[in-house]
Design an enzyme around this catalytic site. Structure first.
Site, PDB file in Angstrom:
ATOM      1  N   GLY A   9       0.823  -1.213   0.000  1.00 36.06           N
ATOM      2  CA  GLY A   9       0.000   0.000   0.000  1.00 36.06           C
ATOM      3  C   GLY A   9       0.849   1.253   0.000  1.00 36.06           C
ATOM      4  O   GLY A   9       0.600   2.198   0.765  1.00 36.06           O
ATOM      5  N   ARG A  34      -2.124  -1.403  -6.011  1.00 31.32           N
ATOM      6  CA  ARG A  34      -2.841  -1.796  -7.240  1.00 31.32           C
ATOM      7  C   ARG A  34      -2.702  -0.758  -8.334  1.00 31.32           C
ATOM      8  O   ARG A  34      -2.956  -1.039  -9.491  1.00 31.32           O
ATOM      9  CB  ARG A  34      -4.337  -1.990  -6.936  1.00 31.32           C
ATOM     10  CG  ARG A  34      -4.657  -3.195  -6.071  1.00 31.32           C
ATOM     11  CD  ARG A  34      -6.065  -3.120  -5.543  1.00 31.32           C
ATOM     12  NE  ARG A  34      -6.244  -1.921  -4.723  1.00 31.32           N
ATOM     13  CZ  ARG A  34      -7.388  -1.559  -4.154  1.00 31.32           C
ATOM     14  NH1 ARG A  34      -8.460  -2.301  -4.319  1.00 31.32           N
ATOM     15  NH2 ARG A  34      -7.450  -0.454  -3.418  1.00 31.32           N
ATOM     16  N   ARG A  35      -2.333   0.497  -7.984  1.00 29.32           N
ATOM     17  CA  ARG A  35      -2.287   1.566  -8.992  1.00 29.32           C
ATOM     18  C   ARG A  35      -0.868   1.742  -9.527  1.00 29.32           C
ATOM     19  O   ARG A  35      -0.023   2.379  -8.899  1.00 29.32           O
ATOM     20  CB  ARG A  35      -2.814   2.870  -8.376  1.00 29.32           C
ATOM     21  CG  ARG A  35      -4.324   2.836  -8.164  1.00 29.32           C
ATOM     22  CD  ARG A  35      -4.825   4.007  -7.361  1.00 29.32           C
ATOM     23  NE  ARG A  35      -4.478   3.930  -5.949  1.00 29.32           N
ATOM     24  CZ  ARG A  35      -4.851   4.836  -5.044  1.00 29.32           C
ATOM     25  NH1 ARG A  35      -5.572   5.865  -5.412  1.00 29.32           N
ATOM     26  NH2 ARG A  35      -4.505   4.694  -3.779  1.00 29.32           N
ATOM     27  N   TYR A 154     -14.718  -3.012  10.612  1.00 29.55           N
ATOM     28  CA  TYR A 154     -13.361  -2.449  10.495  1.00 29.55           C
ATOM     29  C   TYR A 154     -12.607  -2.667  11.809  1.00 29.55           C
ATOM     30  O   TYR A 154     -11.453  -3.118  11.804  1.00 29.55           O
ATOM     31  CB  TYR A 154     -13.412  -0.952  10.149  1.00 29.55           C
ATOM     32  CG  TYR A 154     -12.029  -0.330  10.068  1.00 29.55           C
ATOM     33  CD1 TYR A 154     -11.142  -0.692   9.064  1.00 29.55           C
ATOM     34  CD2 TYR A 154     -11.598   0.591  11.027  1.00 29.55           C
ATOM     35  CE1 TYR A 154      -9.868  -0.140   9.006  1.00 29.55           C
ATOM     36  CE2 TYR A 154     -10.327   1.148  10.969  1.00 29.55           C
ATOM     37  CZ  TYR A 154      -9.456   0.771   9.955  1.00 29.55           C
ATOM     38  OH  TYR A 154      -8.181   1.311   9.905  1.00 29.55           O
ATOM     39  N   LYS A 158      -9.110  -4.868  12.594  1.00 27.06           N
ATOM     40  CA  LYS A 158      -7.907  -4.316  13.226  1.00 27.06           C
ATOM     41  C   LYS A 158      -7.622  -5.007  14.566  1.00 27.06           C
ATOM     42  O   LYS A 158      -6.464  -5.131  14.955  1.00 27.06           O
ATOM     43  CB  LYS A 158      -8.023  -2.797  13.362  1.00 27.06           C
ATOM     44  CG  LYS A 158      -7.965  -2.071  12.013  1.00 27.06           C
ATOM     45  CD  LYS A 158      -6.630  -2.321  11.281  1.00 27.06           C
ATOM     46  CE  LYS A 158      -6.530  -1.586   9.955  1.00 27.06           C
ATOM     47  NZ  LYS A 158      -5.214  -1.758   9.291  1.00 27.06           N
ATOM     48  N   GLY A 185      -4.266   6.883  15.359  1.00 26.08           N
ATOM     49  CA  GLY A 185      -5.620   7.444  15.401  1.00 26.08           C
ATOM     50  C   GLY A 185      -5.885   8.103  14.056  1.00 26.08           C
ATOM     51  O   GLY A 185      -5.508   7.567  13.010  1.00 26.08           O
ATOM     52  N   GLU A 190      -6.018   9.192   2.111  1.00 25.92           N
ATOM     53  CA  GLU A 190      -7.199   8.879   1.290  1.00 25.92           C
ATOM     54  C   GLU A 190      -8.159   7.953   2.030  1.00 25.92           C
ATOM     55  O   GLU A 190      -9.177   7.528   1.488  1.00 25.92           O
ATOM     56  CB  GLU A 190      -6.751   8.256  -0.041  1.00 25.92           C
ATOM     57  CG  GLU A 190      -5.995   9.245  -0.910  1.00 25.92           C
ATOM     58  CD  GLU A 190      -5.438   8.641  -2.193  1.00 25.92           C
ATOM     59  OE1 GLU A 190      -5.745   7.478  -2.515  1.00 25.92           O
ATOM     60  OE2 GLU A 190      -4.668   9.341  -2.865  1.00 25.92           O
TER      61      GLU A 190
HETATM   62  P1  NDP Z   1      -4.837   5.315   2.029  1.00 23.80           P
HETATM   63  O1  NDP Z   1      -6.186   5.024   1.467  1.00 23.80           O
HETATM   64  O2  NDP Z   1      -4.247   6.643   1.760  1.00 23.80           O
HETATM   65  O3  NDP Z   1      -3.814   4.182   1.577  1.00 23.80           O
HETATM   66  C1  NDP Z   1      -4.193   2.824   1.568  1.00 23.80           C
HETATM   67  C2  NDP Z   1      -3.163   2.031   0.784  1.00 23.80           C
HETATM   68  O4  NDP Z   1      -3.554   0.639   0.820  1.00 23.80           O
HETATM   69  C3  NDP Z   1      -3.085   2.447  -0.664  1.00 23.80           C
HETATM   70  O5  NDP Z   1      -1.737   2.501  -1.068  1.00 23.80           O
HETATM   71  C4  NDP Z   1      -3.808   1.338  -1.404  1.00 23.80           C
HETATM   72  O6  NDP Z   1      -3.204   1.131  -2.678  1.00 23.80           O
HETATM   73  C5  NDP Z   1      -3.515   0.126  -0.509  1.00 23.80           C
HETATM   74  N1  NDP Z   1      -4.515  -0.906  -0.686  1.00 23.80           N
HETATM   75  C6  NDP Z   1      -5.825  -0.871  -0.334  1.00 23.80           C
HETATM   76  N2  NDP Z   1      -6.441  -2.000  -0.727  1.00 23.80           N
HETATM   77  C7  NDP Z   1      -5.496  -2.755  -1.360  1.00 23.80           C
HETATM   78  C8  NDP Z   1      -5.521  -4.018  -1.999  1.00 23.80           C
HETATM   79  N3  NDP Z   1      -6.644  -4.758  -2.066  1.00 23.80           N
HETATM   80  N4  NDP Z   1      -4.382  -4.493  -2.539  1.00 23.80           N
HETATM   81  C9  NDP Z   1      -3.250  -3.766  -2.477  1.00 23.80           C
HETATM   82  N5  NDP Z   1      -3.141  -2.582  -1.876  1.00 23.80           N
HETATM   83  C10 NDP Z   1      -4.271  -2.071  -1.340  1.00 23.80           C
HETATM   84  O7  NDP Z   1      -4.999   5.078   3.602  1.00 23.80           O
HETATM   85  P2  NDP Z   1      -3.930   5.109   4.812  1.00 23.80           P
HETATM   86  O8  NDP Z   1      -2.581   5.422   4.355  1.00 23.80           O
HETATM   87  O9  NDP Z   1      -4.532   5.925   5.875  1.00 23.80           O
HETATM   88  O10 NDP Z   1      -4.039   3.586   5.271  1.00 23.80           O
HETATM   89  C11 NDP Z   1      -2.923   2.736   5.428  1.00 23.80           C
HETATM   90  C12 NDP Z   1      -3.180   1.802   6.591  1.00 23.80           C
HETATM   91  O11 NDP Z   1      -3.294   2.549   7.785  1.00 23.80           O
HETATM   92  C13 NDP Z   1      -4.467   0.971   6.482  1.00 23.80           C
HETATM   93  O12 NDP Z   1      -4.200  -0.334   6.924  1.00 23.80           O
HETATM   94  C14 NDP Z   1      -5.410   1.674   7.452  1.00 23.80           C
HETATM   95  O13 NDP Z   1      -6.374   0.802   7.962  1.00 23.80           O
HETATM   96  C15 NDP Z   1      -4.435   2.125   8.506  1.00 23.80           C
HETATM   97  N6  NDP Z   1      -4.864   3.217   9.373  1.00 23.80           N
HETATM   98  C16 NDP Z   1      -5.250   4.421   8.838  1.00 23.80           C
HETATM   99  C17 NDP Z   1      -5.640   5.436   9.690  1.00 23.80           C
HETATM  100  C18 NDP Z   1      -6.154   6.748   9.186  1.00 23.80           C
HETATM  101  O14 NDP Z   1      -6.816   7.476   9.959  1.00 23.80           O
HETATM  102  N7  NDP Z   1      -5.881   7.118   7.940  1.00 23.80           N
HETATM  103  C19 NDP Z   1      -5.563   5.273  11.134  1.00 23.80           C
HETATM  104  C20 NDP Z   1      -5.155   3.981  11.582  1.00 23.80           C
HETATM  105  C21 NDP Z   1      -4.792   3.004  10.724  1.00 23.80           C
HETATM  106  P3  NDP Z   1      -4.003   0.899  -4.049  1.00 23.80           P
HETATM  107  O15 NDP Z   1      -5.325   1.582  -3.938  1.00 23.80           O
HETATM  108  O16 NDP Z   1      -3.098   1.475  -5.098  1.00 23.80           O
HETATM  109  O17 NDP Z   1      -4.099  -0.586  -4.157  1.00 23.80           O
HETATM  110  C1  8X3 Z   2      -8.367   4.480  11.276  1.00 26.65           C
HETATM  111  C2  8X3 Z   2      -8.704   5.307  12.452  1.00 26.65           C
HETATM  112  O1  8X3 Z   2     -10.569   5.928  14.086  1.00 26.65           O
HETATM  113  O2  8X3 Z   2     -11.129   5.895  11.714  1.00 26.65           O
HETATM  114  O3  8X3 Z   2      -8.022   3.190  11.627  1.00 26.65           O
HETATM  115  O4  8X3 Z   2     -10.800   3.846  12.910  1.00 26.65           O
HETATM  116  S1  8X3 Z   2     -10.382   5.213  12.801  1.00 26.65           S
END
Ligand code: NDP
Ligand code: 8X3
Length: 254
Positions: A9, A34-35, A154, A158, A185, A190
């Site tokens: 990701g 994936r992109r 979700y 986690k 948090g 995105e």
């Molecule tokens: P983004 O949406 O910005 O990034 C998510 C990334 O995951 C992208 O690069 C996307 O790449 C990749 N991804 C999603 N689905 C797939 C798939 N099926 N196969 C391959 N790659 C995939 O979100 P974040 O950076 O915020 O999220 C990253 C991680 O952090 C996640 O696990 C999220 O749950 C966790 N998180 C996020 C928080 C927040 O508040 N933002 C807080 C806590 C945890 P692509 O679409 O190109 O495949």
């Molecule tokens: C992402 C943070 O609070 O939206 O894991 O679940 S929250």
């Protein structure tokens, strides 16, 4: 020889910022997502900003077990010496009470956040075990520590990541492999756009009246965790914006 980090990701948010942070530390990087066009753009940025870094871009969906196995097993041997695996690819889809949840959304989250993380780990962990070295960083969440209203599935995915981090650490302890569970948090990436299915207004409301974390904030924590001496492991780490006390308590200046 540069260390190697594989980041799932890496096309956005925390994963992209982590690639830049580790690239600046001189890691060679395997970036996935994936992109393809995003991977290409990141590779170019890494070449500009992190001169010593070599990058391998791998385009696959972590939910596709066959693709994960085929693509990763085809990685040249010198790239299989992975020092750091950042299991970051993940998403939330929807925010509904359980009785109104969409089963397609549930399956996307379970397949990506749990099964995808397992598929990647199942290929990479044996390489680490064979070398008796390695560090796995699992991107969990405050949602892996607490359940909040309408977060149900979700949060469950986690919580599974939280459990898997403990399980991985226990099983691979005798091989000296570190496992760090990182629980952010609110991070403005995105993430909310994906959760609310491209509803930009709803996504923006998630961060209104407060200063959220950035992907770079979380990347800095990861950079710190992987830079510690060989005998030191951060097992579990919760990081929130100052305005956030826990998964469901955020102070907003309206
Ligand atoms: P983004 O949406 O910005 O990034 C998510 C990334 O995951 C992208 O690069 C996307 O790449 C990749 N991804 C999603 N689905 C797939 C798939 N099926 N196969 C391959 N790659 C995939 O979100 P974040 O950076 O915020 O999220 C990253 C991680 O952090 C996640 O696990 C999220 O749950 C966790 N998180 C996020 C928080 C927040 O508040 N933002 C807080 C806590 C945890 P692509 O679409 O190109 O495949
Ligand atoms: C992402 C943070 O609070 O939206 O894991 O679940 S929250």
């Amino acid at each position: 020889m540069n260390k190697i980090a594989l980041i799932t990701g890496a096309t956005s948010g925390i994963g992209r910022a982590t690639a830049m942070a580790l690239g600046k530390e001189g890691y060679n990087l395997i970036i996935t997502g994936r992109r393809m066009e995003r991977l290409q753009e990141l590779k170019e940025q890494l070449q500009i900003h992190c001169g010593r870094t070599e990058t391998l871009s791998l385009c696959f969906d972590v939910r596709d077990r066959q693709a994960v196995e085929n693509v990763l097993n085809a990685v040249p041997q010198e790239w299989q010496k992975i020092d750091v695996l950042v299991n970051n690819a993940g998403l939330a889809v929807g925010l509904n009470p359980i009785q109104e949840g969409l089963t397609d959304d549930w399956e996307r989250m379970i397949d990506t956040n749990i099964k995808g993380l397992l598929y990647v780990t199942r290929v990479v962990a044996p390489w680490m075990v064979a070398r008796k070295a390695g560090h796995i960083i699992n991107i969990c969440s405050v949602a892996g520590k607490e359940v909040y209203e309408n977060g149900n599935v979700y949060c469950a995915t986690k919580h599974a990541v939280d459990a898997l981090s403990k399980a991985m650490r226990t099983d691979m302890l005798k091989y000296g492999i570190k496992v760090t569970n990182v629980c952010p948090g609110a991070v403005e990436t995105e993430f909310s756009l994906v959760r609310f299915k491209d509803d930009a207004v709803r996504a923006a409301q998630t961060y209104s009246g407060m200063t959220p974390l950035t992907g770079e904030d979380v990347a800095e924590v990861i950079r710190f965790a992987v830079s510690l001496p060989e005998h030191v492991c951060i097992n579990d780490l919760v990081i929130t914006p100052v305005a956030q006390a826990n998964a469901s308590t955020i102070f907003r200046k309206i």
